[in-house]
Design a protein around this motif. Structure first.
Motif, PDB file in Angstrom:
ATOM      1  N   ALA A   1      -4.127   2.700   6.271  1.00  0.00           N
ATOM      2  CA  ALA A   1      -3.482   2.983   5.171  1.00  0.00           C
ATOM      3  C   ALA A   1      -2.554   3.926   5.472  1.00  0.00           C
ATOM      4  CB  ALA A   1      -4.587   3.700   4.387  1.00  0.00           C
ATOM      5  N   SER A   2      -2.835   4.693   6.497  1.00  0.00           N
ATOM      6  CA  SER A   2      -1.887   5.601   7.206  1.00  0.00           C
ATOM      7  C   SER A   2      -0.469   4.944   7.831  1.00  0.00           C
ATOM      8  CB  SER A   2      -2.576   6.412   8.364  1.00  0.00           C
ATOM      9  OG  SER A   2      -1.859   7.517   8.892  1.00  0.00           O
TER      10      SER A   2
ATOM     11  N   ASP B   1       0.996  -1.194  -0.132  1.00  0.00           N
ATOM     12  CA  ASP B   1       0.090  -0.062  -0.157  1.00  0.00           C
ATOM     13  C   ASP B   1       0.963   1.251  -0.030  1.00  0.00           C
ATOM     14  OD1 ASP B   1      -2.428  -1.213  -0.142  1.00  0.00           O
ATOM     15  OD2 ASP B   1      -2.612  -0.992   2.148  1.00  0.00           O
TER      16      ASP B   1
ATOM     17  N   THR C   1      -5.860  10.115   4.692  1.00  0.00           N
ATOM     18  CA  THR C   1      -5.547   8.724   4.675  1.00  0.00           C
ATOM     19  C   THR C   1      -6.976   8.429   5.282  1.00  0.00           C
ATOM     20  OG1 THR C   1      -4.681   8.112   6.807  1.00  0.00           O
ATOM     21  CG2 THR C   1      -3.504   8.780   5.048  1.00  0.00           C
ATOM     22  N   THR C   2      -7.931   9.161   5.602  1.00  0.00           N
ATOM     23  CA  THR C   2      -9.369   8.607   6.226  1.00  0.00           C
ATOM     24  C   THR C   2     -10.165   8.090   5.233  1.00  0.00           C
ATOM     25  OG1 THR C   2     -10.736  10.698   5.920  1.00  0.00           O
ATOM     26  CG2 THR C   2      -9.123  10.708   8.048  1.00  0.00           C
TER      27      THR C   2
ATOM     28  N   VAL D   1      -6.128   9.231  -0.624  1.00  0.00           N
ATOM     29  CA  VAL D   1      -6.170   7.727  -0.917  1.00  0.00           C
ATOM     30  C   VAL D   1      -7.462   7.229  -1.389  1.00  0.00           C
ATOM     31  CG1 VAL D   1      -4.317   7.388   1.033  1.00  0.00           C
ATOM     32  CG2 VAL D   1      -6.807   6.874   1.370  1.00  0.00           C
TER      33      VAL D   1
ATOM     34  N   ASN E   1      -5.267  12.784  14.049  1.00  0.00           N
ATOM     35  CA  ASN E   1      -6.345  11.826  14.286  1.00  0.00           C
ATOM     36  C   ASN E   1      -7.273  12.287  15.447  1.00  0.00           C
ATOM     37  OD1 ASN E   1      -7.209   9.445  13.041  1.00  0.00           O
ATOM     38  ND2 ASN E   1      -6.835   8.355  15.029  1.00  0.00           N
TER      39      ASN E   1
ATOM     40  N   TRP F   1      -6.962  15.798  16.477  1.00  0.00           N
ATOM     41  CA  TRP F   1      -7.924  16.551  15.604  1.00  0.00           C
ATOM     42  C   TRP F   1      -9.245  16.692  16.090  1.00  0.00           C
ATOM     43  CZ3 TRP F   1      -8.836  13.798  10.152  1.00  0.00           C
ATOM     44  CH2 TRP F   1      -9.319  14.709   9.446  1.00  0.00           C
TER      45      TRP F   1
ATOM     46  N   ARG G   1      -5.507   5.874  18.273  1.00  0.00           N
ATOM     47  CA  ARG G   1      -4.730   5.220  17.136  1.00  0.00           C
ATOM     48  C   ARG G   1      -3.547   6.452  16.598  1.00  0.00           C
ATOM     49  NH1 ARG G   1      -7.861   1.917  12.731  1.00  0.00           N
ATOM     50  NH2 ARG G   1      -9.601   3.106  12.770  1.00  0.00           N
TER      51      ARG G   1
ATOM     52  N   LEU H   1      -3.612   2.855  -5.793  1.00  0.00           N
ATOM     53  CA  LEU H   1      -4.342   1.637  -6.147  1.00  0.00           C
ATOM     54  C   LEU H   1      -3.665   0.816  -7.239  1.00  0.00           C
ATOM     55  CD1 LEU H   1      -7.594   0.496  -5.278  1.00  0.00           C
ATOM     56  CD2 LEU H   1      -7.633   0.492  -7.810  1.00  0.00           C
TER      57      LEU H   1
ATOM     58  N   GLY I   1      -5.193   4.861  10.413  1.00  0.00           N
ATOM     59  CA  GLY I   1      -5.640   3.578  10.275  1.00  0.00           C
ATOM     60  C   GLY I   1      -4.739   2.805   9.469  1.00  0.00           C
TER      61      GLY I   1
END
Ligand code: NDP
Length: 286
Positions: A135-136, A107, A198-199, A227, A155, A182, A161, A254, A133
């Motif tokens: 991806a982040s 990824d 990345t959310t 993303v 975040n 955040w 996280r 992707l 998460g």
């Protein structure tokens, strides 16, 4: 006579999995190369992951992608895990070699390739990630390993996280890391060179949503990335473009992560253009 009717099997395990579009890019890429590979989109419930992983060997499969919720859990079924995937604690690609299972995470590498394609350099830069998460994690570790100087990780406070990922970057990489709580409209600090959403805010069907950011703190010298693959031209990117920033969508990530995975399985390099076209057709994008 003498024809071979057997196909090499690859695919993805996930739950839910019905709307995962990777089969579209995979079959387009394999057909373009003229290789007899079949990508299967397979529903695997969490309690069956161990059995499903041993099936890779029994069915002589070349490998498998893992998606929600298997990326972390799969580690315990692997014989080998790449060093960066160990740091991330997550694997999205497994390949089978000499009867053993090898884990990789493509990824973040796909994300880095999409930056490179757009001429964005990472060395010595400051990046801000919205979200902490899966991806982040992958993006943070790859940015740090590619020489980013500093990562700001924003975040929501409840999940914890953000703090966990910040600590991980500090302990396991050479980059500096700072957690940003955040819980308010977020101003982008002027030191930021690369800003990444990345959310999953903005993912279909919630295409009218965008991260809670003060978009007037985005400036033309910033590279702003998303993303989200569907629909790729998100409101987040549109707001950044209005402020003159360079925008990079989630299709590049992707396609490029898939190219890297497919290379592990086939030993061949698939055409990014063929895959991008197949996705654009699927999503009805010009
Ligand atoms: P996770 O569920 O692991 O992480 C989601 C993150 O988004 C968490 O940090 C979560 O915060 C945050 N978040 C969610 N909703 C909000 C909100 N309303 N406000 C603020 N923060 C929010 O998901 P993944 O990392 O696996 O996936 C994220 C996205 O990345 C998905 O859209 C997925 O499609 C995409 N993706 C794209 C890829 C590509 O190749 N283009 C590859 C992999 C993923 P909290 O911790 O507070 O819950």
């Amino acid at each position: 006579m003498g024809n071979c009717y057997r196909e090499e099997l690859v695919g993805v395990f996930g739950c839910p999995i019905d709307e995962n579009p990777t089969v579209v890019v995979a079959q387009a890429a394999f057909e373009d190369l003229g290789i007899p590979y079949r990508y299967l989109t397979i529903l695997v419930h969490p309690e069956d992951l161990g059995t499903a992983m041993s099936a890779l060997k029994a069915l002589n499969m070349k490998g498998i992608h893992l998606t929600i919720p298997h990326k972390v859990e799969v580690l315990k079924y692997l014989d080998h895990v790449a060093e960066d995937a160990q740091i991330m604690g997550a694997v999205n690609t497994v390949y089978v070699k000499d009867g053993e299972l090898y884990g990789e995470n493509t990824d973040g590498k796909g994300f880095l390739t999409s930056l490179k394609e757009e001429g964005v350099s990472i060395e010595g830069k400051t990046a801000m990630l919205l979200g902490a998460g899966g991806a982040s994690r992958a993006i943070a570790v790859e940015l740090a390993n590619a020489g980013a100087k500093k990562l700001l990780i924003a975040n929501r406070p409840a999940s914890g996280r953000g703090e966990v990922l910040t600590a991980l970057v500090r302990e396991k990489t050479k980059a500096e890391a700072e957690y940003i709580c955040w819980d308010h409209k977020l101003s982008i600090p002027q030191e930021v060179d690369i800003l990444v959403n990345t959310t999953n805010i903005g993912l279909y069907p919630d295409t009218d949503q965008k991260p809670d950011v003060d978009y007037n703190t985005i400036f033309p010298r910033m590279a702003v990335c998303d993303v989200i693959p569907n629909h790729p031209h998100t409101l987040f990117l549109k707001e950044a473009e209005k402020r003159g920033a360079k925008s990079i969508d989630g299709l590049g990530m992707l396609v490029n992560q898939a190219i890297i995975s497919f290379r592990f399985w086939t030993g061949r390099t698939c055409s990014a253009e063929v895959m991008r076209k197949a996705l654009s057709r699927e999503y009805g994008i010009e």
